[in-house]
Write an enzyme that holds these catalytic residues in place. Structure first.
Site, PDB file in Angstrom:
ATOM      1  N   GLU A   1      -0.039  -2.383  12.983  1.00 45.62           N
ATOM      2  CA  GLU A   1       0.099  -3.844  12.758  1.00 45.62           C
ATOM      3  C   GLU A   1       0.528  -4.457  14.290  1.00 45.62           C
ATOM      4  OE1 GLU A   1       3.035  -3.482   9.804  1.00 45.62           O
ATOM      5  OE2 GLU A   1       1.749  -4.006   8.157  1.00 45.62           O
TER       6      GLU A   1
ATOM      7  N   LYS B   1       1.434   1.460  16.518  1.00 46.02           N
ATOM      8  CA  LYS B   1       2.743   1.625  15.656  1.00 46.02           C
ATOM      9  C   LYS B   1       2.809   3.069  14.858  1.00 46.02           C
ATOM     10  CE  LYS B   1       5.087  -1.024  12.156  1.00 46.02           C
ATOM     11  NZ  LYS B   1       4.976  -2.238  11.152  1.00 46.02           N
ATOM     12  N   GLN B   2       1.671   3.470  14.410  1.00 37.28           N
ATOM     13  CA  GLN B   2       1.457   4.411  13.261  1.00 37.28           C
ATOM     14  C   GLN B   2       0.230   5.046  13.458  1.00 37.28           C
ATOM     15  OE1 GLN B   2       2.294   1.317  10.629  1.00 37.28           O
ATOM     16  NE2 GLN B   2       1.882   2.569   9.050  1.00 37.28           N
TER      17      GLN B   2
ATOM     18  N   TRP C   1       0.723  -1.215   0.036  1.00 38.34           N
ATOM     19  CA  TRP C   1      -0.177   0.052  -0.176  1.00 38.34           C
ATOM     20  C   TRP C   1       0.949   1.194  -0.032  1.00 38.34           C
ATOM     21  CZ3 TRP C   1      -2.301   2.940   4.653  1.00 38.34           C
ATOM     22  CH2 TRP C   1      -1.324   2.955   5.714  1.00 38.34           C
ATOM     23  N   ASP C   2       1.923   0.974   0.324  1.00 40.55           N
ATOM     24  CA  ASP C   2       2.996   2.396   0.432  1.00 40.55           C
ATOM     25  C   ASP C   2       3.003   2.987  -1.017  1.00 40.55           C
ATOM     26  OD1 ASP C   2       3.875   0.123   2.001  1.00 40.55           O
ATOM     27  OD2 ASP C   2       6.002   0.978   2.220  1.00 40.55           O
TER      28      ASP C   2
END
Lengths: 697, 251
Positions: free
Chosen positions: A426, A522-523, A287-288
């Site tokens: 994640e 995580k993000q 997906w980056d």
């Protein structure tokens, strides 16, 4: 007696502007980092910045976009590295990447050897190198000395050819022709190369030789001039200037350089997380590419963004098959893909102390289905290409929406759920009703419905809209913020900002299970929605979500800081945003992750651009206008970005008290939430209030 | 000719020390010389040396100074010394051994008295690295050049809040890339890397057991004063195998 005068150097000087030139590290321990940072490419092919004489610690790579080996978990195929030279007593000092012209130069004062390398931005298959040095220090050598051991070799006349091919995978061939000249006490080696590649089997060597003949006719100087002109053209629609912060300006341009070099403008583009600058992640497409890289290219090199979407379009059959295999409809894009579009996510990897760890991202990170649709829409919004979503891009939105329509489960109360997924965070696997997944699916359904309505399919459109409205989205009206997934509020209320210096990889410090049972993330997950689809969220919820989730974010992903930079700027906190932005912008230059050696972080770089454009400039592309809402950090006097919006070049020059917009044609513009106005070419100035005087968004 | 010097006393550690010296000599292409500073009788060292046909030099005078003098000889590349007199000794390292390893600028192998199963030819050494250049440099500069090619170095890196990679994009892919670069940067010729989390000393000991190594290699600052060298102390106290101590920093 007449004095002996050395003839002028054949190695052109570069403009040593410190805001355009990246010095490569000369420390042996950072050899591989320098190779990644200084990698050059044209989107079709790329080469790492290895020393011409190779040497210890080196990790050379020549790779071609979309060419993988044939392993079950494929990896980018290593092509023949073609830059080998004999350099005696050479050092690592004096190597620089010139962002402006896209060349790698070496001025090695220890050996007296100078080199310049390019992968032509003007001719897709052209490679060139020129070297000059004392005759006892520089000589021609095996040009393919650093090619993979599996490379096969042949010489045809004065052409050296090498190729690699993987059983069941692709092939890459390179041919080079050297011209050597001794001028006084110096030797000049001029090498012109050509490559060919294909996804299956060894490429045609005749094709390589034919291309090389054509390039040799042009000659090095012409190839170099064309290359410089092509880079100048790229930068003309990708300018970024940061007034008052030269280090930030260099870091921003460094990010843009690698973005501009990561995808071709023709055919399809398989953009892996590290592009062609390293092996990491096998060069798989995540997906980056769709969410981080593509928007930047859509606004700077629209044809390259289109090629990235073409990669998805051509893999729709595999995505349809993946959905059907689960008994679902539509198209389910895989978490990781390579050549044929099937899922190539490794199912198991080696974790701590060699213990095998199951990998669940393939099954659970379904949000990529909506991410692909979002990318298609982002491309259409930036380019204004109305034909795309009605034509080749339609399936990327409609068939992904169809997938969600068959994927959600309705409960007895009529509410729709998506269960057993993993969001961008994640650290938490197999969760139900992840806000990011659900809201992106909702957006996907609504966007798909809009396309169906345009086609007259009102019944299906209405059904999708009803379903979208029923999807739970984690909004908690009592708390005034979104719950990341069902049950998140009940997790151990740990905060990342109180556990240590961020960023940190939380599972490595606390253990997987402890982190999974905690609120540490995580993000950006919920917060990512504010960045991608703010219109899907309740007005005013940005500040509350950022205030809650940012302290709980470990920033253990390189994808995290840039997005926080963008949303913090939108939340009226530009100085905090700048701190996050610098973390992202310096990520590879300072090797903050310890993994830049395996390639630069393209998604982070895309995030760096998005933070500048969406965050600090508050720019959003809409079908009928461009909106702006600048919010600059105090350390910057001004920020200028030039890009393409709906076919025309637009430059936005923001300062703390005003924004000046340059355009080629009348431009519908909305500044700082005001009414839509028409910006008259060539430029118009709009006053803006400082952030403190504006309401929180 | 290079020498591995075995410092023998009359304690239970003497035999493991001599056996370790012989095994270290086997992987460094050296010969063994034993030295004994007369303090508490010489029967045990003499008998051991005789049995293994190792030349023994007996010295008089202060033990510490005598050993340092012998270790300082150019031909001596590695010293081997007993950690303590008995397995149940109160300290991880006796005071003489400690003073010697703090002062000698060469690798010294410290042998616990319980290390009775020393292989004739060690094949696997565990090298804990914390991820700094200063930590790996002595291994590369001091130890690796001495070792035969068939000796594998297994690296263990114990992640702590300060040494863990700050970002791991993919739960496992990311660690793979980070690990590869960690090895390439610090000890490229190592055979393997084990990454662990937990108390550093305890994890090193567990890694040594899991990896079935013959010895542990530790770089240290040669400062065993209170508040320093906690990991070295833990390993010396509990490891049932020889420990190579390599001096870090300027020499």
């Amino acid at each position: 007696m007449s004095a002996t005068v050395d003839p002028p150097s054949r190695i052109s000087e570069i403009d040593e502007d410190p805001t355009w030139v990246v010095p490569l590290p000369d420390d042996l321990a950072l050899e591989r980092v320098g190779e990644a940072i200084g990698a050059i490419g044209n989107g079709h092919a790329g080469i790492r910045a290895s020393l011409e004489e190779d040497g210890p610690g080196s990790g050379p790579l020549f790779a071609v976009n979309g060419i993988y080996d044939g392993e079950p978990v494929p990896r980018l195929l290593e092509g023949p590295v073609w830059t080998g030279l004999a350099v005696r007593d050479g050092s690592r000092r004096g190597r620089r990447l010139d962002l402006r012209t896209g060349v790698l130069v070496r001025h090695d004062d220890d050996s007296g050897v100078r080199t310049i390398q390019l992968v032509s931005a003007a001719r897709p298959h052209a490679l060139a190198l020129r070297a000059e040095g004392p005759v006892d220090r520089l000589d021609v050598a095996d040009p393919f000395a650093a090619a993979p051991p599996t490379a096969e070799r042949v010489r045809r006349g004065d052409v050296d050819l090498a190729w690699t091919a993987a059983p069941g995978g692709g092939g890459i061939a390179v041919g080079v022709r050297d011209r050597v000249e001794v001028v006084g006490a110096r030797r000049v080696v001029e090498r012109i190369g050509a490559w060919a590649a294909g996804p299956s089997g060894p490429p045609d060597l005749d094709e390589v030789v034919a291309r090389l003949d054509e390039l040799a006719e042009a000659g090095f100087d012409r190839l170099y001039a064309e290359h410089r002109a092509a880079w100048a053209e790229r930068w003309a629609s990708a300018e970024v200037a940061i007034d008052g912060a030269p280090d930030d300006e260099l870091a921003a341009r460094f990010a843009l350089f690698h973005l501009l070099a990561c995808a071709p403008e023709e055919g399809e583009a398989a953009v892996g997380p590290r592009g062609l600058t390293g092996h990491a992640y096998g060069g798989h497409v995540f997906w980056d590419a769709d969410v981080y890289v593509l928007p930047a290219l859509a606004a700077m090199r629209p044809a390259a963004a289109r090629a990235m979407l073409e990669y998805r379009i051509r893999r729709l059959p595999a995505a349809r098959a993946a959905a059907a295999a689960l008994g679902l409809r539509g198209a389910r894009f895989p978490w990781e893909s390579a050549t044929d579009g099937t899922d190539v996510t490794p199912r198991q990897l080696v974790g701590l102390d060699g213990v095998p760890v199951p990998v669940r991202t393939a099954e659970q990170e379904e949000h990529i289905v909506a991410d692909v649709a979002w990318a298609a829409d982002a491309y259409a919004r930036w380019t204004g290409d109305a034909t795309f979503l009605a034509g080749p891009g339609r399936s990327l939105v409609v068939e992904t929406a169809e997938y969600w329509a068959s994927r959600v489960r309705l409960d007895d109360d009529g509410r729709a759920h998506i269960e057993g997924v993993m969001g961008p965070d994640e650290y938490h696997e197999a969760v139900d009703d992840n806000a990011f997944t659900n809201v992106m699916a909702r957006w996907n359904l609504r966007r798909g419905a809009a396309l169906l309505e345009e086609e007259g399919d009102h019944d299906r459109a209405a059904a999708w809209r009803r379903l979208a409205d029923r999807l739970v989205d984690g909004w908690d009206p009592e708390r005034g913020r979104h719950e990341q997934f069902a049950g998140y509020w009940d997790l151990e209320p740990l905060r990342a900002d109180r556990l240590g210096t961020r960023p940190f990889a939380a599972p490595l410090v606390l253990g997987r299970e402890r982190v999974a049972g905690s609120q540490i993330i995580k993000q950006p997950d919920v917060v990512m929605l504010h960045h991608l689809v703010p219109e899907e969220l309740p007005p005013g919820s940005l500040a509350a979500d950022v205030a809650f989730y940012e302290p709980r974010t470990s920033h253990g992903s390189s994808l995290s800081p840039a997005i926080y930079a963008a949303v913090l700027a939108r939340a009226g906190q530009p100085d905090r945003a700048l701190a996050a932005w610098r973390l992202a912008a310096r990520l590879d230059l300072d090797d903050l992750t310890g993994t830049t050696a395996s390639g630069v972080h393209l998604a982070t770089m895309g995030g760096v651009w998005q933070a500048l454009v969406h965050g600090f400039l508050g720019m959003r592309p809409h079908p009928d206008h461009l909106s702006l809402d600048p919010c600059l950090p105090t350390a910057w006097r001004g920020l200028t970005v030039r890009l393409r919006f709906q076919g025309q070049l637009v430059a936005v020059r923001a300062r703390h008290d005003a924004v000046t917009v340059e355009c080629e044609q009348p431009l519908a513009l909305r500044v700082a939430g005001g009414p839509t106005v028409t910006c008259a070419p060539p430029c118009q100035r709009f006053p803006v209030a400082p952030p403190a005087e504006r309401s929180t968004r | 000719m290079t020498i591995v010097l075995a410092a023998l006393d009359s304690s239970a550690a003497a035999r493991p020390v001599l056996e370790t010296a012989i095994s270290v000599a086997a992987i460094t292409g050296s010969t063994v010389r034993a030295v004994h500073v007369r303090e508490d009788g010489h029967e045990v060292p003499a008998a051991l040396a005789r049995a293994r046909e190792v030349p023994l030099r007996e010295l008089e005078g202060p033990v510490e100074e005598g050993l340092l003098h012998e270790l300082g000889a150019d031909e001596v590349i590695i010293g081997v010394i007993g950690a303590r007199g008995t397995p149940a000794g109160a300290r991880p390292v006796g005071h003489i051994a400690l003073h010697v390893v703090e002062r000698v600028a060469k690798p010294v192998v410290v042998v616990p008295p319980e290390a009775l199963e020393v292989p004739a030819r060690p094949t696997r050494l565990l090298v804990p690295l914390e991820g700094t250049e200063a930590c790996a440099e002595p291994v590369v500069a001091l130890l690796q050049p001495l070792l035969a090619d068939d000796v594998d170095l297994v690296v263990v890196h114990v992640l702590t809040a300060t040494t863990a990679p700050p970002m791991v994009d993919h739960p496992d892919w990311g660690l793979e890339h980070w690990s590869a670069e960690f090895l390439a940067r610090h000890l490229p010729d190592a055979a393997d890397l084990r990454i662990r989390t937990g108390p550093v000393g305890a994890e090193i000991l567990q890694a040594a057991a899991d990896a079935a190594v013959d010895a542990i290699v530790l770089c240290w600052s040669q400062d065993a004063s209170p508040g320093h060298a906690a990991v070295v102390r833990t390993v010396l106290e509990h490891a049932p195998m020889p420990i190579f101590l390599l001096p870090a920093g300027p020499r």
